[in-house]
Design an enzyme around this catalytic site. Structure first.
Site, PDB file in Angstrom:
ATOM      1  N   ARG A 175       0.818  -1.205   0.000  1.00  9.36           N
ATOM      2  CA  ARG A 175       0.000   0.000   0.000  1.00  9.36           C
ATOM      3  C   ARG A 175       0.855   1.259   0.000  1.00  9.36           C
ATOM      4  O   ARG A 175       0.393   2.346  -0.324  1.00  9.36           O
ATOM      5  CB  ARG A 175      -0.948  -0.007   1.202  1.00  9.36           C
ATOM      6  CG  ARG A 175      -1.938   1.148   1.245  1.00  9.36           C
ATOM      7  CD  ARG A 175      -3.136   0.886   2.167  1.00  9.36           C
ATOM      8  NE  ARG A 175      -2.765   0.193   3.375  1.00  9.36           N
ATOM      9  CZ  ARG A 175      -2.275   0.768   4.483  1.00  9.36           C
ATOM     10  NH1 ARG A 175      -2.081   2.087   4.503  1.00  9.36           N
ATOM     11  NH2 ARG A 175      -1.981   0.059   5.546  1.00  9.36           N
ATOM     12  N   TYR A 206     -15.399  19.029 -14.120  1.00 16.60           N
ATOM     13  CA  TYR A 206     -15.719  17.608 -14.048  1.00 16.60           C
ATOM     14  C   TYR A 206     -16.754  17.361 -12.956  1.00 16.60           C
ATOM     15  O   TYR A 206     -16.575  17.772 -11.801  1.00 16.60           O
ATOM     16  CB  TYR A 206     -14.442  16.816 -13.790  1.00 16.60           C
ATOM     17  CG  TYR A 206     -14.671  15.360 -13.480  1.00 16.60           C
ATOM     18  CD1 TYR A 206     -15.431  14.568 -14.333  1.00 16.60           C
ATOM     19  CD2 TYR A 206     -14.140  14.790 -12.335  1.00 16.60           C
ATOM     20  CE1 TYR A 206     -15.654  13.229 -14.053  1.00 16.60           C
ATOM     21  CE2 TYR A 206     -14.356  13.453 -12.043  1.00 16.60           C
ATOM     22  CZ  TYR A 206     -15.118  12.673 -12.900  1.00 16.60           C
ATOM     23  OH  TYR A 206     -15.344  11.363 -12.614  1.00 16.60           O
ATOM     24  N   ASP A 212      -6.677  20.742 -12.926  1.00 14.21           N
ATOM     25  CA  ASP A 212      -7.002  19.503 -13.622  1.00 14.21           C
ATOM     26  C   ASP A 212      -6.575  19.677 -15.080  1.00 14.21           C
ATOM     27  O   ASP A 212      -7.162  20.470 -15.821  1.00 14.21           O
ATOM     28  CB  ASP A 212      -8.507  19.232 -13.514  1.00 14.21           C
ATOM     29  CG  ASP A 212      -8.910  17.872 -14.080  1.00 14.21           C
ATOM     30  OD1 ASP A 212      -8.191  17.348 -14.961  1.00 14.21           O
ATOM     31  OD2 ASP A 212      -9.942  17.329 -13.651  1.00 14.21           O
ATOM     32  N   LYS A 246      -8.016   8.712 -19.144  1.00 15.55           N
ATOM     33  CA  LYS A 246      -8.321   9.376 -20.407  1.00 15.55           C
ATOM     34  C   LYS A 246      -7.116   9.362 -21.352  1.00 15.55           C
ATOM     35  O   LYS A 246      -6.671   8.312 -21.777  1.00 15.55           O
ATOM     36  CB  LYS A 246      -8.809  10.791 -20.117  1.00 15.55           C
ATOM     37  CG  LYS A 246      -9.890  10.887 -19.036  1.00 15.55           C
ATOM     38  CD  LYS A 246     -11.117  10.048 -19.314  1.00 15.55           C
ATOM     39  CE  LYS A 246     -12.303  10.421 -18.422  1.00 15.55           C
ATOM     40  NZ  LYS A 246     -12.111  10.156 -16.987  1.00 15.55           N
TER      41      LYS A 246
END
Length: 394
Positions: free
Chosen positions: A56, A109, A185, A210
């Site tokens: 992790r 978004y 972003d 994306k």
């Protein structure tokens, strides 16, 4: 040896995207990094800086992608890979102190807006939304005459889905003047088209799903910063909240990244051609594409971007038979090559009416259709659009 920061700075982004994140050069060793499937690592003492320790905390398969993305964005520290774009959004919003103020585009978004809205409703932060293209209005919310100053400015440029262009440099300067952190972003543009760190942003966010991965086969997110304190905070959030990437997804994302320059070159050129043709079509009520000289964000985009991206939006005109939203739905159903699906940035061209999503802001027009232009032949894409638009006349 692997690609150094100095060497990367001397190369074009089109070369860096292929050369960065390679293993050290050694005889008979692979030129591509392997996938490491391990939940833990050998270790005997206390964990220190650079120790992996547990799955992790780190994974060797993440490192090459994080290194490559940092070099592309011009960052001095490795990026951070997350399980999804929204996991990265969550980590970035964790930079806001309890009760702090976030200024966010009213068109951005939907996942980011929903997350910030829910945090505001629970009292964790104060959310102020604004038309990010209105520089004076944004500055007024960052530092109001009577009110608390912003702690975090959230930027998108171009915005999703309205393709508004923010003056990134002016807004980051205004935010920094009051001590606010700036997160941008950069999903729509990618680092090949725009580098927000060079324009003053503190943290850059990507939905790796994306353009970066580029093949609609992984769900990942990423953050990049050159600020050691911010990176430490973001890394801690990733470890404690567990928003980690799978090694196979990380490996696929790096493989997809290698062709980013070619994909962007092709899709941007096609988007420009389609935008020009759609701009004069009688069934298209309005069109947004920063590459059009008539677009309100054109001059600003030209000043801070190295291209205009591969996303365009159109509003479909209604008539005596149907509303614009119904005509937009009919257009999408009539297409044969374009794929009716959400998401963007893959090799395939996608199209959707955005207000079909209940989370989409009500200020987004009902008849707005977002097109993500892929790498197919542009004449085939146009032929399909043309026949679908013609079908609305029946």
């Amino acid at each position: 040896m692997s690609l150094s920061d100095q060497h990367a700075a001397d190369l074009s982004p089109e070369t860096v995207v292929v050369a960065a994140g390679r293993p050290e050069r050694a005889h008979d060793e692979p030129v591509n990094p392997p996938i490491v499937l391990s939940s833990t690592y050998f270790g005997t003492g206390s964990l220190g800086d650079g120790d992996r320790g547990y799955g992790r905390y780190a994974n060797p398969t993440w490192d090459p992608f994080e290194d490559a993305l940092a070099k592309l964005e011009g960052a001095t520290l490795p990026g951070l890979l997350y399980a999804s774009g929204l996991a990265a959004v969550s980590s970035a919003l964790s930079l806001v102190p309890a009760g702090g103020v976030v200024v966010m585009p009213s068109h951005s978004y939907a996942g980011s807006l929903v997350m910030a809205t829910e945090l505001a409703e629970k009292g964790f932060l104060e959310l102020r939304t604004v038309d990010i293209t209105d520089t004076d209005a944004v500055k007024a919310l960052i530092s109001p005459d009577n009110g608390k100053k912003a702690d975090l400015l959230w930027l998108e440029s171009p915005t999703n889905p309205m393709l508004g262009i923010a003056d990134i440099r002016a807004l980051t300067d205004a935010a920094h003047a009051v001590g606010a952190i700036v997160v941008t972003d950069n999903t729509f543009s990618t680092p090949l088209v725009q580098q927000p760190l060079s324009l003053g942003s503190d943290v850059v966010l990507h939905s790796v799903t994306k353009y970066l991965a580029g093949h609609s086969d992984v769900v990942l997110g990423a953050l990049v910063t050159s600020n050691p304190e911010l990176r430490a905070t973001l890394l801690h959030h990733r470890i404690i909240h567990g928003g980690i990437a799978g090694p196979f997804e990380a490996w696929l994302a790096l493989r997809g990244l290698r062709t980013l320059a070619l994909r962007i070159e092709r899709s941007q050129a096609s988007a420009a051609t389609l935008a020009e043709r759609l701009s004069t079509h009688p069934r298209v009520e309005t069109i947004r594409y920063p590459g059009l000289p008539t677009d309100p964000g054109h001059e600003r985009a030209k000043a801070q971007m190295k291209g205009f991206g591969s996303i365009l939006c159109i509003q479909i005109a209604g008539d005596e038979h149907r509303k614009g939203a119904d005509a937009a739905d009919e257009l999408v159903r009539a297409l044969q090559l374009w794929l009716p699906a959400t998401s963007l940035g893959g090799v395939e061209s996608l199209i959707e009416r955005r207000r079909r999503h209940t989370a989409e802001p009500l200020s987004v027009p009902e008849n707005l259709v977002r097109l993500s232009v892929g790498i197919e032949n542009v004449e085939d894409l146009w032929s399909d659009l043309e026949q679908a638009l013609k079908s609305l006349e029946g």
